[in-house]
Write an enzyme that holds these catalytic residues in place. Sequence first.
Site, mmCIF file in Angstrom:
data_model
loop_
_atom_site.group_PDB
_atom_site.id
_atom_site.type_symbol
_atom_site.label_atom_id
_atom_site.label_comp_id
_atom_site.label_asym_id
_atom_site.label_seq_id
_atom_site.Cartn_x
_atom_site.Cartn_y
_atom_site.Cartn_z
ATOM 1 N N THR A 163 0.414 20.597 -37.316
ATOM 2 C CA THR A 163 0.772 21.329 -36.101
ATOM 3 C C THR A 163 0.615 22.823 -36.372
ATOM 4 O O THR A 163 0.678 23.275 -37.509
ATOM 5 C CB THR A 163 2.214 21.022 -35.649
ATOM 6 O OG1 THR A 163 3.148 21.472 -36.638
ATOM 7 C CG2 THR A 163 2.405 19.534 -35.393
ATOM 8 N N GLY A 164 0.393 23.579 -35.302
ATOM 9 C CA GLY A 164 0.087 24.994 -35.499
ATOM 10 C C GLY A 164 -1.160 25.158 -36.349
ATOM 11 O O GLY A 164 -1.256 26.066 -37.173
ATOM 12 N N GLY A 165 -2.139 24.273 -36.115
ATOM 13 C CA GLY A 165 -3.276 24.186 -37.022
ATOM 14 C C GLY A 165 -4.486 24.993 -36.632
ATOM 15 O O GLY A 165 -5.517 24.910 -37.307
ATOM 16 N N GLY B 23 -4.188 30.669 -39.266
ATOM 17 C CA GLY B 23 -3.273 30.970 -40.347
ATOM 18 C C GLY B 23 -3.088 29.860 -41.351
ATOM 19 O O GLY B 23 -4.044 29.216 -41.795
ATOM 20 N N GLY C 265 -1.763 26.936 -41.027
ATOM 21 C CA GLY C 265 -2.137 25.612 -40.537
ATOM 22 C C GLY C 265 -3.619 25.346 -40.662
ATOM 23 O O GLY C 265 -4.039 24.282 -41.132
ATOM 24 N N SER D 229 10.776 28.957 -44.882
ATOM 25 C CA SER D 229 10.514 30.382 -45.117
ATOM 26 C C SER D 229 11.429 30.921 -46.199
ATOM 27 O O SER D 229 12.574 30.467 -46.349
ATOM 28 C CB SER D 229 10.746 31.184 -43.829
ATOM 29 O OG SER D 229 10.745 32.576 -44.080
ATOM 30 N N TYR E 270 15.570 33.611 -36.601
ATOM 31 C CA TYR E 270 14.424 33.059 -37.331
ATOM 32 C C TYR E 270 14.871 32.500 -38.680
ATOM 33 O O TYR E 270 14.551 31.353 -39.035
ATOM 34 C CB TYR E 270 13.370 34.145 -37.529
ATOM 35 C CG TYR E 270 12.176 33.705 -38.346
ATOM 36 C CD1 TYR E 270 11.158 32.973 -37.755
ATOM 37 C CD2 TYR E 270 12.075 34.023 -39.689
ATOM 38 C CE1 TYR E 270 10.056 32.560 -38.500
ATOM 39 C CE2 TYR E 270 10.982 33.623 -40.440
ATOM 40 C CZ TYR E 270 9.973 32.889 -39.835
ATOM 41 O OH TYR E 270 8.889 32.489 -40.580
#
Length: 258
Positions: free
Chosen positions: A20-22, A25, A27, A147, A160
């Site tokens: 996901t978020g691929g 960046g 991903g 993170s 975040y």
Amino acid sequence: MILGMTTNNARFDGKVALVTGGASGMGLATARRFLDEGAQVVIAGRSEERLREAAEALDAGDRVLTVSTDVTKSADLERLAAAARSHFGHLDVVFANAGAATFKHVEEFTEADYDHVMNANLKGVYFTVQRLLPLLREGGSIVINASWTQYRGFGGGSVYAATKAAVASLTRSLAADLADRGIRVNAVSPGYIATDMFHAAVTSPEEIEAVRARVPLRRIGTSEDVATVVAFLASADAGYVNGVDLLVDGGLANTIVL
């Protein structure tokens, strides 16, 4: 191949990985890494245009499936699972990478800001895993993008950082939940990585240099630095690694630069 990267071209032969978020960046770099090592890959992202550009850049033909997906929406996740099942039949790896960031002082943070970050970084990760579990084969692997900010107080990034601490905790609980299926669940915690999100928050040369100076290795990380570690955690090389969060931060969280 990117200079400095090493690959074992057979580690993911016959495997199917979903990112996901691929479309950009970390991903996209991880999708490329999986492809380089033999996998077929499903890439999920919100922008159809960026997904098209990612597929063109990867240039892997029908080994890549792109699916427009907002991970905060259950209907989109159901559609993602259905597309992956129809195209590849199963999954062996899930990299829950999609996320969002809003950096503001606590007094400036709105309820809408809160919902945006929480929904993308915690709700989105949780239900990505839940909706894709029926496709994940026994002995599969899940990697969650957390993170370094969960390890230190992070002014301007309170929500975040809280979401990233939450998904690190989620990683450990899911590892226990899914152990009976032999599914390993681990997290990766990047430091400062030169992505679009990073450059949106850190804009001037002076700011970039100040960030670089905080990192003991004296450089800002690359998406490929993270992709290498995600691929390790997802592979049989990490077959006895479960429920861990692995920092990829150049020493930022655990050391002090004098």
